[in-house]
Structures are given as C-alpha cells and as structure tokens.
Design a protein around this motif. Structure first.
Motif, PDB file in Angstrom:
ATOM      1  N   HIS A   1      24.039  60.533  33.501  1.00  0.00           N
ATOM      2  CA  HIS A   1      24.180  60.613  34.949  1.00  0.00           C
ATOM      3  C   HIS A   1      23.086  59.817  35.657  1.00  0.00           C
TER       4      HIS A   1
ATOM      5  N   ASN B   1      29.658  57.369  34.638  1.00  0.00           N
ATOM      6  CA  ASN B   1      28.965  57.606  35.905  1.00  0.00           C
ATOM      7  C   ASN B   1      28.860  56.341  36.743  1.00  0.00           C
TER       8      ASN B   1
ATOM      9  N   ASN C   1      24.130  64.232  28.670  1.00  0.00           N
ATOM     10  CA  ASN C   1      24.894  64.151  29.911  1.00  0.00           C
ATOM     11  C   ASN C   1      23.989  63.856  31.106  1.00  0.00           C
ATOM     12  N   SER C   2      22.800  64.469  31.120  1.00  0.00           N
ATOM     13  CA  SER C   2      21.865  64.221  32.224  1.00  0.00           C
ATOM     14  C   SER C   2      21.358  62.781  32.203  1.00  0.00           C
TER      15      SER C   2
ATOM     16  N   GLU D   1      28.919  58.121  28.779  1.00  0.00           N
ATOM     17  CA  GLU D   1      28.457  58.852  29.957  1.00  0.00           C
ATOM     18  C   GLU D   1      27.843  57.890  30.973  1.00  0.00           C
TER      19      GLU D   1
ATOM     20  N   THR E   1      24.369  56.303  37.437  1.00  0.00           N
ATOM     21  CA  THR E   1      24.361  56.211  38.895  1.00  0.00           C
ATOM     22  C   THR E   1      23.369  55.163  39.388  1.00  0.00           C
TER      23      THR E   1
END
Length: 443
Positions: A172, A47, A168-169, A43, A176
């Motif tokens: 992210h 991202n 997932n958070s 993940e 990013t």
C-alpha cells in the motif's frame, strides 16, 4: 521449548524413534518466500492502479461520479464473487487458480494499456477491467490463504500471517507513492506496472510446490455450488469460537474505517494544514506496518485472547485524544497507535481459523470472512459520515470510542473467548499434510 545447554551431553532418542525435526526457519522456506514475494509485487501494482483509476476516469470524463462508479464496480465484483469464489477454490486446484487469476489480470490490464495508449479508452473499458480484477481477487485471495498451511508448519503460521499483513502494508505504501508519480509522467504507466507485476507473479508461482488435490470420493454427491457454499456458511456459523472471533475481526476493521474518516474530518475542522493531514495518513500506514512486524512477538507474549481485547481497549482510549489537540503530528501518532495493534489481533484470529478449519473448507472460510469484512469495510465510512452529520465530528469520535469500549468489555467477558487462548490442533488434511516442505506428489 528450551534447548539443552551445549555443555551437557545430548540424549539419544529411544531405539526405533526418529529424533524430532526442527522446522526450517521461515526466511529459508522456499515456497513461502515465493508466495510472499509474488504477492508483494502484485500488492504494489494493485495499489498503483487503484489510485490511478479515478485519476484516469476524471481525465477522460471530468466526472467525479463516474470515477466513483468505476471504483464501486471493482468492490462490488469482489464482494459478489467472494462466497462462490471461496467455494470454487475448495473444489479446484489452488495453484491452478492462482496462476489463472494472474494470467487473466495481466491480459485485462494490458488490454486497458493498449486502449489508453491509442487514446480510445472509454468508461466501459475501465469498468470491465475493474470488474475482472475484482473477480480475480475473490478467487486468488482464498486460494493463497488456504494454501498457507501447506507451505508453513503450524508453529510458524502466526508469524507467516503477520508477515502477510506487513506485505500488504508495504504494498500500500509503495504502490500509492508510485501511482501519482507514474501517472504524472504518463497515464498508462500505473496500469502497465500493475500488468508487469502480475506477469512476474505468474512466473514465480510456477515454482511453488503445493500438494495435488484428490478428486471427489467415489459415491460422493455431484458438485453443487449452492450446496457447497451453504456448507461453508454452516461451518462458520456452527463453529462457535470461529463465529465469535470472525465477528471480532469484522468489528475491528469496521471501527477502524469509522474512526479513520472521523479523525481526518476532525483534523480538517481543527485547521490542520493539508500537508499535515497527508502526514497523518502516512503515519497511520506506518503504524500498521510496524505493528505487522511486531505482531509475532506480541502474539507470542500476549496470546490470542489478550491480543484481541488489547486492540479494542487501545482504540477506545486513544480515539478521544484527538479531541484535545489541533496538532496533525499528534493526531498522526494516535492513528499510528490505533493501527499498531490491529495486525496482532488479526494474526490471532486468522491463525486460529486456519488451524481449526479442515483443508477442504478453508477456501469457503476465506470467502465468507472476506465477504463480511468487505461489507463492513464499505459500511464503515458510511456510518462515520452519518455520525458526523447527525452529531458532529467530535461527538462522533466520543460515540465511537464508547461503542468500542462496550465491545471491549463484551469481548473480555465473553465465555466463548475464554478458550481462545488454547492452541488448536491442526485438523487432518484430505490432500496433504500442513508442512514446510513439499508433500509427496507436489508440483
């Protein structure tokens, strides 16, 4: 279930009956932790490369339209492969599917890394890699989700699902943040980092124990992708509660996309500085992460039906608050509040679906839900933009809040959802029981 106080003598089970076995705590569940860590790494890499793709296209072509096109190729590939991907996952060995996807993604990204390093990267190279990544996601995601009941016992499934939302958070937020920094040092670094995460994930997944899947039963009709895909669609549509809960989840995700875009535009029109808008976006992500961590307790306290209804009402009440302030921090708190309860609603829906759906249909269930959710996520910003064009940003928020309130009332009064508070029994698995350890013959 309450336990007997230690001061009282323990009661022995009846003769010939084994004492009940306590489930292994989730943090000590070897196979679940391998899945969680491997997916968390990918993940972060995903991202990082997703943020870097438009930057790379702009650096090569200086065309925003081309940058959007490459991003669209990834989303389109994932959507188009979603339903057949879920069908193939139900047909194939799921561990093999996950390993193959990780290997293919790593090779595709390393090929792109080579092109960037040698200065020969063209738009078609990026589009091909984006398409490969999208197709692999359409296969890997249903395979991992369908495998979850085999590594986690039913009573821990809701916690596992919520921890996956947290994963997932985290991916992210970290991905990013890393993307811009890595791209600023060297264009190739975000894509190299993504490739390395898939290689590490491949190595970790080798040690996951999943039950062997049996071959097709004697006398069964030959495999037919179209017929099997329709079978999955009929299951989702024919099971009334799954159909309604899926529509609730899709509605929540769609409305999130609408509100997020509109609130950001309202902030900009209200003169909120760009730095505060960046903080707003970060607070939105932080709210989702905190909500995912709190989801197991909220789900246990509220129950499935109340979790979904409460999420709708929270969105309906908080969204208009953004019209009363021009402070970016306050708007960020509203976004965080809206994001906080979504993981609990998604946990309630996903847990029910996994426990209710027979194992041989779980891949197709994930494919169908992923396809519909992907379409709704893509349409959310479009609808938000049209609302702003037709009615203005402020009216768009009020209309969205009114629509959410109508949905909340509908969900609260829906007779089908009255049975949503009941915990379903785990359906018999054709290829191994849902459990915390490895099944006989696991590999």
């Amino acid at each position: 279930m309450t336990t007997m106080p230690s001061s009282q003598p323990s009661q022995s089970p009846p003769a010939g009956q084994e004492p009940p076995r306590r489930a292994t705590p989730l943090w000590r569940n070897r196979d679940y932790n391998i899945l969680w860590v491997s997916r968390s790494l990918t993940e972060v890499g995903f991202n990082a490369s997703t943020m870097a793709f438009p930057l790379l296209v702009l650096a090569v072509t200086r065309s925003p339209g081309t940058a959007g096109l490459v991003q669209g190729v990834n989303a389109a590939a994932q959507l188009l492969a979603g339903l057949p991907g879920g069908t193939l996952v139900d047909r194939w060995n799921r561990k093999a599917v996950m390993l193959t996807c990780e290997a293919v993604r790593a090779v595709a990204l390393l090929w792109l890394v080579r092109m960037i390093w040698t200065g020969t990267a063209a738009v078609w190279h990026m589009a091909v890699v984006a398409a490969v990544l999208g197709v692999c996601s359409a296969l890997f995601d249903p395979a991992e989700e369908a495998s979850l009941p085999h590594v986690v016992p039913p009573e821990q499934l809701a916690t596992a699902v919520s921890m996956n939302h947290a994963r997932n958070s985290i991916g992210h937020l970290v991905g990013t943040a890393l993307s811009g920094a890595l791209f600023g040092v060297k264009r190739v670094l975000p894509f190299l980092a993504d490739a390395l995460t898939h290689l590490v994930s491949f190595g970790l997944l080798l040690f996951v124990r999943l039950p062997k899947r049996e071959g097709r039963a004697a006398g069964a009709p030959p495999a037919n992708l179209r017929r099997e895909a329709l079978e999955g669609l009929k299951w989702v549509w024919g099971h009334r509660l799954i159909r309604v809960t899926a529509m609730c989840a899709v509605a929540v995700n769609f409305l999130f996309q609408v509100l997020y875009l509109v609130i950001i535009v309202v902030a900009q029109q209200s003169g909120v500085p760009s730095a505060q808008i960046g903080v707003m976006a970060a607070m939105f992500g932080a709210g989702g992460l905190l909500g995912a961590l709190a989801a197991p307790r909220l789900y246990a306290r509220c129950g499935p039906r109340v979790s979904v209804v409460l999420t709708f009402w929270t969105m309906a009440v908080l969204a208009p608050v953004t019209l009363t302030t021009g402070n970016g921090i306050v708007m960020g708190l509203v976004l965080a509040g809206i994001a906080f309860l979504a993981p609990t609603a998604n946990t309630a829906v996903s847990t029910y679906q996994l426990l209710t759906t027979p194992d041989h249909l779980r891949g197709r269930l994930s494919g169908v839900i992923g396809l519909v959710a992907g379409i709704s996520t893509a349409l959310g910003p479009v609808v938000g933009g049209l609302l702003m064009e037709c009615a203005g940003a402020r009216w768009a928020i009020l209309l969205s809040a009114f629509g959410i309130a109508v949905l909340a009332v509908t969900v609260a009064l829906n007779p089908t959802l009255r049975g949503f508070g009941e915990s379903p029994a785990l359906p018999p698995a054709e290829d191994g029981p849902g459990r915390a350890g490895a099944a006989p013959g696991a590999r």
